[in-house]
Design a protein around this motif. Structure first.
Motif, short mmCIF file in Angstrom:
data_model
loop_
_atom_site.label_atom_id
_atom_site.label_comp_id
_atom_site.label_asym_id
_atom_site.label_seq_id
_atom_site.Cartn_x
_atom_site.Cartn_y
_atom_site.Cartn_z
N ASN A 37 0.84 -1.20 0.00
CA ASN A 37 0.00 0.00 0.00
C ASN A 37 0.87 1.25 0.00
O ASN A 37 1.95 1.25 0.56
CB ASN A 37 -0.84 0.08 1.29
N THR A 38 0.35 2.28 -0.59
CA THR A 38 0.98 3.59 -0.37
C THR A 38 -0.08 4.47 0.28
O THR A 38 -1.26 4.36 -0.03
CB THR A 38 1.45 4.25 -1.69
N ILE A 39 0.37 5.29 1.20
CA ILE A 39 -0.58 6.16 1.90
C ILE A 39 -0.20 7.61 1.67
O ILE A 39 0.93 8.01 1.89
CB ILE A 39 -0.57 5.90 3.42
N GLU A 40 -1.17 8.36 1.24
CA GLU A 40 -0.97 9.79 1.08
C GLU A 40 -1.86 10.44 2.13
O GLU A 40 -3.05 10.15 2.21
CB GLU A 40 -1.44 10.16 -0.32
N GLU A 41 -1.26 11.28 2.92
CA GLU A 41 -2.05 11.86 4.00
C GLU A 41 -2.69 13.16 3.55
O GLU A 41 -2.06 13.99 2.91
CB GLU A 41 -1.17 12.08 5.22
N VAL A 42 -3.93 13.31 3.91
CA VAL A 42 -4.65 14.54 3.60
C VAL A 42 -4.63 15.38 4.87
O VAL A 42 -4.96 14.88 5.94
CB VAL A 42 -6.11 14.21 3.20
N MET A 43 -4.20 16.61 4.76
CA MET A 43 -4.14 17.45 5.96
C MET A 43 -5.54 17.69 6.49
O MET A 43 -6.43 18.08 5.78
CB MET A 43 -3.47 18.80 5.64
N SER A 44 -5.69 17.44 7.78
CA SER A 44 -6.99 17.67 8.40
C SER A 44 -6.88 18.93 9.25
O SER A 44 -5.80 19.42 9.52
CB SER A 44 -7.33 16.50 9.29
N ASP A 45 -8.02 19.43 9.67
CA ASP A 45 -7.99 20.54 10.61
C ASP A 45 -7.39 19.99 11.88
O ASP A 45 -7.89 19.02 12.44
CB ASP A 45 -9.41 21.04 10.91
N ALA A 46 -6.31 20.58 12.32
CA ALA A 46 -5.63 20.05 13.50
C ALA A 46 -6.52 20.18 14.73
O ALA A 46 -7.28 21.13 14.85
CB ALA A 46 -4.33 20.81 13.72
N PHE A 47 -6.43 19.22 15.61
CA PHE A 47 -7.16 19.34 16.85
C PHE A 47 -6.18 19.55 18.00
O PHE A 47 -4.98 19.37 17.85
CB PHE A 47 -8.08 18.14 17.10
N LEU A 48 -6.71 19.95 19.12
CA LEU A 48 -5.86 20.30 20.25
C LEU A 48 -5.81 19.17 21.25
O LEU A 48 -6.81 18.49 21.49
CB LEU A 48 -6.39 21.56 20.94
N VAL A 49 -4.65 18.98 21.84
CA VAL A 49 -4.47 17.98 22.88
C VAL A 49 -4.26 18.72 24.20
O VAL A 49 -3.39 19.58 24.30
CB VAL A 49 -3.26 17.08 22.58
N HIS A 50 -5.09 18.39 25.18
CA HIS A 50 -4.95 18.98 26.52
C HIS A 50 -3.89 18.20 27.27
O HIS A 50 -4.06 17.01 27.51
CB HIS A 50 -6.26 18.85 27.32
N LYS A 51 -2.84 18.87 27.68
CA LYS A 51 -1.80 18.19 28.45
C LYS A 51 -2.16 18.22 29.93
O LYS A 51 -2.99 19.00 30.36
CB LYS A 51 -0.44 18.89 28.22
N LYS A 52 -1.47 17.33 30.66
CA LYS A 52 -1.71 17.23 32.11
C LYS A 52 -1.48 18.56 32.82
O LYS A 52 -2.16 18.89 33.78
CB LYS A 52 -0.76 16.19 32.70
N ASP A 53 -0.46 19.30 32.36
CA ASP A 53 -0.13 20.58 33.02
C ASP A 53 -1.11 21.70 32.66
O ASP A 53 -0.92 22.85 33.04
CB ASP A 53 1.31 21.00 32.68
N GLY A 54 -2.15 21.38 31.90
CA GLY A 54 -3.17 22.38 31.58
C GLY A 54 -2.95 23.08 30.25
O GLY A 54 -3.84 23.78 29.76
N SER A 55 -1.77 22.88 29.65
CA SER A 55 -1.51 23.54 28.36
C SER A 55 -2.21 22.78 27.23
O SER A 55 -2.65 21.65 27.40
CB SER A 55 -0.01 23.60 28.11
N ARG A 56 -2.32 23.44 26.10
CA ARG A 56 -2.92 22.80 24.93
C ARG A 56 -1.93 22.85 23.78
O ARG A 56 -1.27 23.84 23.57
CB ARG A 56 -4.19 23.56 24.51
#
Ligand SMILES: [Zn+2]
Length: 161
Positions: A37-56
């Motif tokens: 297989n070959t995979i071409e990635e399509v850019m998605s709207d990035a989502f945010l990850v909440h870190k333990k220290d409260g930052s995103r």
């Protein structure tokens, strides 16, 4: 992409699978009939990850792939499979909203990794300290060892480093 088996450039497109995040082309090598297989990635709207220290932080697919590759055992999941896993995780998260807690992200990754590469799963879980207790970690180890009798003891010893 050349054939991973014989390096031939001659290949035939068998199927194409498109979702919001990737275009996967299933190919067969004309020379040796190897399927890949070959995979071409399509850019998605990035989502945010909440870190333990409260930052995103913006989700970084490449970073996830790197951490998975570090965790997976040499004989475990291939780079291709890991990339697919990362895209799958990302699509699952995006479909449920655009923000996620870092712990939940790690849990989703682990569930998928567990079936794919039990040793990689334990390493990933250990490095992200997602186990609640040492007991839980040991329980998981036992479960995996019982489910995977093909894992030699010396490989399991490598985990305790
Ligand atoms: Zn080939």
């Amino acid at each position: 992409m050349n054939c991973p088996n014989c390096k031939s450039k001659q290949n035939k497109l068998v199927d194409i699978i498109i979702d919001s995040f990737s275009i996967v082309r299933e190919k067969t090598c004309i020379q040796c009939h190897f399927e890949f297989n070959t995979i071409e990635e399509v850019m998605s709207d990035a989502f945010l990850v909440h870190k333990k220290d409260g930052s995103r932080q913006q989700f970084d697919r490449e970073k996830l792939i790197r951490s998975l590759l570090r965790s997976t055992h040499k004989k475990g999941a291939s780079q291709q499979v890991i990339r697919e896993l990362a895209v799958e995780v990302e699509s699952q998260i995006v479909s449920s909203g655009n923000e996620i807690d870092s712990r939940l992200l790690a849990e989703i990754v682990m569930l998928k990794l567990r079936n794919l590469d039990p040793l990689g799963y334990i390493r990933y879980a250990a490095s992200y300290k997602t186990f609640v207790s040492v007991g839980e970690f040991i329980d998981e180890m036992h479960e995996i060892v019982e489910a995977s009798p093909q894992i030699p003891d010396e490989q399991l010893l490598l985990l305790i480093d």
